[in-house]
Design a protein around this motif. Structure first.
Motif, short mmCIF file in Angstrom:
data_model
loop_
_atom_site.label_atom_id
_atom_site.label_comp_id
_atom_site.label_asym_id
_atom_site.label_seq_id
_atom_site.Cartn_x
_atom_site.Cartn_y
_atom_site.Cartn_z
N VAL A 243 -0.45 31.68 -47.77
CA VAL A 243 -0.76 31.74 -49.20
C VAL A 243 -0.74 33.19 -49.67
O VAL A 243 -1.40 34.05 -49.08
N ILE A 244 0.04 33.46 -50.71
CA ILE A 244 -0.02 34.75 -51.40
C ILE A 244 -1.00 34.57 -52.55
O ILE A 244 -0.73 33.79 -53.47
N PRO A 245 -2.15 35.21 -52.49
CA PRO A 245 -3.20 34.93 -53.47
C PRO A 245 -2.75 35.18 -54.92
O PRO A 245 -1.95 36.08 -55.19
N GLN A 302 15.35 33.62 -43.59
CA GLN A 302 14.90 33.93 -44.95
C GLN A 302 14.53 32.66 -45.71
O GLN A 302 13.59 32.65 -46.51
N ALA A 303 15.24 31.59 -45.45
CA ALA A 303 15.01 30.32 -46.17
C ALA A 303 13.64 29.72 -45.86
O ALA A 303 13.15 28.87 -46.61
N ARG A 304 13.00 30.17 -44.77
CA ARG A 304 11.70 29.63 -44.40
C ARG A 304 10.54 30.38 -45.06
O ARG A 304 9.39 29.96 -44.97
N PHE A 305 10.84 31.51 -45.70
CA PHE A 305 9.82 32.28 -46.40
C PHE A 305 9.46 31.58 -47.72
O PHE A 305 10.25 30.80 -48.24
N PRO A 307 9.14 31.33 -51.74
CA PRO A 307 10.14 31.77 -52.71
C PRO A 307 9.89 33.18 -53.22
O PRO A 307 8.75 33.68 -53.19
N ALA A 308 10.94 33.81 -53.71
CA ALA A 308 10.83 35.16 -54.25
C ALA A 308 9.81 35.25 -55.37
O ALA A 308 9.15 36.28 -55.56
N SER A 309 9.65 34.17 -56.12
CA SER A 309 8.68 34.15 -57.21
C SER A 309 7.25 34.35 -56.70
O SER A 309 6.40 34.93 -57.39
N ALA A 314 3.43 40.49 -54.50
CA ALA A 314 3.16 41.44 -53.41
C ALA A 314 3.76 42.80 -53.78
O ALA A 314 4.95 42.92 -54.01
N LYS A 315 2.91 43.82 -53.84
CA LYS A 315 3.33 45.14 -54.31
C LYS A 315 3.21 46.19 -53.20
O LYS A 315 2.42 46.06 -52.28
N THR A 316 4.02 47.22 -53.32
CA THR A 316 3.86 48.40 -52.46
C THR A 316 2.77 49.28 -53.06
O THR A 316 2.37 49.12 -54.22
N VAL A 317 2.28 50.22 -52.27
CA VAL A 317 1.31 51.20 -52.75
C VAL A 317 1.76 52.57 -52.26
O VAL A 317 2.73 52.69 -51.51
#
Length: 338
Positions: A243-245, A302-305, A307-309, A314-317
């Motif tokens: 899960v991407i919060p 890549q298809a198992r990740f 979606p890009a949305s 997710a950001k860099t810092v």
């Protein structure tokens, strides 16, 4: 007498041979700090290094903080040859003079922001922090979708995170939670408040990788990387979701470098060359890490990740700044939370 002299000569020759053999064995060994076989599929990588280069790299279960402390303690007489670290620990190790300089094969393929220009460290892969959730261990409770969800009483005793004062992934989780709650690298107040609130849910806080503890159901929800969750789901067949919060998260690089005054420098260079090779990078990719050389990511993986949305959250810092404020955060966490 002649027989005895011949026996002594044979013994001496055998001793010389054994010594030479021992030297040969040592010459084909490179010591890596923080190369745990259960993390990021280092187990497969270490076997491949041995098969392709002849260099044995013994597994090592330290985390980034423990590795940095050990290298510092051994500064005068280093034991390790190479090390694998979260980027902030590598930046600190460089400042402390603990890393040598080497630009491995594949160096030119690494984007400038993901390597030290002088070769003290370089990214090998990256990961995105989120929730690794053992759905079965939730026993019917909904899969959490946000940082706020983890504070709900229904998740009491189910949440885990690695010690943010020691393990890099723990610190990444703290940065991610802090940013998501409105904090910055200059202001960790929201993150500290979050971990204080989370204490009411009695979280489990190990120091080393807790992958197996999630698979067993001991920890139902772990702040961890996408690559570990995908590995659990697709390789180990566990009922795991990543899960991407909803409020956002961070993506961070993991790096390697040669230890200053490495005792087996020639073999250390072979190891570092291999992890950036096409084969080495493909091993990371198949373990669901994003290889630093982007061309190494197979389409089927890549298809198992997600979606890009989803990954858009997710950001860099500023990793240099993230390194600079790490100790102040750790001190505050130990004083106010732990």
């Amino acid at each position: 007498m002649q027989h005895r002299l011949m026996s002594i000569a044979r013994s001496a020759a055998l001793a010389v041979g054994l010594a030479a053999g021992a030297t040969a064995v040592l010459a084909q060994t490179a010591i890596c700090y923080n190369c745990p076989p259960e993390w990021a599929d280092w187990g497969t990588q270490l076997k491949a290094i041995k098969a392709r280069t002849g260099v044995t790299v013994p597994p090592d279960n330290k985390n980034s903080g423990q590795s940095l402390a050990q290298m510092s303690a051994e500064r005068a007489s280093p034991v390790a040859d190479v090390t694998y670290l979260g980027v902030t620990f590598a930046i600190q190790a460089q400042k402390d003079g603990l890393l040598g300089s080497y630009q491995p094969a594949g160096w030119k393929d690494i984007p400038d922001g993901l390597k030290d220009p002088a070769g003290h460290w370089f990214t090998i892969h990256s990961g995105t922090l989120g929730f690794m959730v053992n759905v079965d261990a939730l026993k019917g409770k909904p899969v959490p979708k946000s940082w706020a969800d983890l504070l709900k009483p229904e998740y009491k005793g189910l949440v885990g995170y690695l010690d943010p004062a020691s393990a890099f992934v723990g610190y990444v989780g703290a940065v991610a939670a802090n940013q998501a709650r409105g904090g910055t690298l200059e202001n960790f107040g929201p993150g500290i408040d979050y971990f204080k609130a989370l204490q009411k849910n009695e979280p489990i806080v190990p120091k080393q990788t807790a992958y197996a503890r999630v698979l067993s159901g001991e920890i139902a929800i772990l702040l961890d990387y996408d690559f570990n969750a995908y590995r659990a789901k697709y390789k180990d067949g566990a009922n795991v979701q990543f899960v991407i919060p909803a409020e956002g998260t961070v993506v961070v690089p993991y790096v390697m470098g040669m230890v200053a005054k490495a005792p087996h420098a020639a073999d250390a260079k072979k190891v570092l060359d291999f992890v950036l090779s096409d084969e080495g990078q493909a091993i990371w990719a198949k373990a669901y890490l994003r290889p630093v050389r982007a061309a190494a990511m197979p389409a089927d993986v890549q298809a198992r990740f997600l979606p890009a949305s989803e990954y858009a959250r997710a950001k860099t810092v500023d990793y240099g700044r993230m390194a600079a404020v790490q100790k102040a955060f750790s001190d505050r966490y130990l004083q106010e939370v732990k």
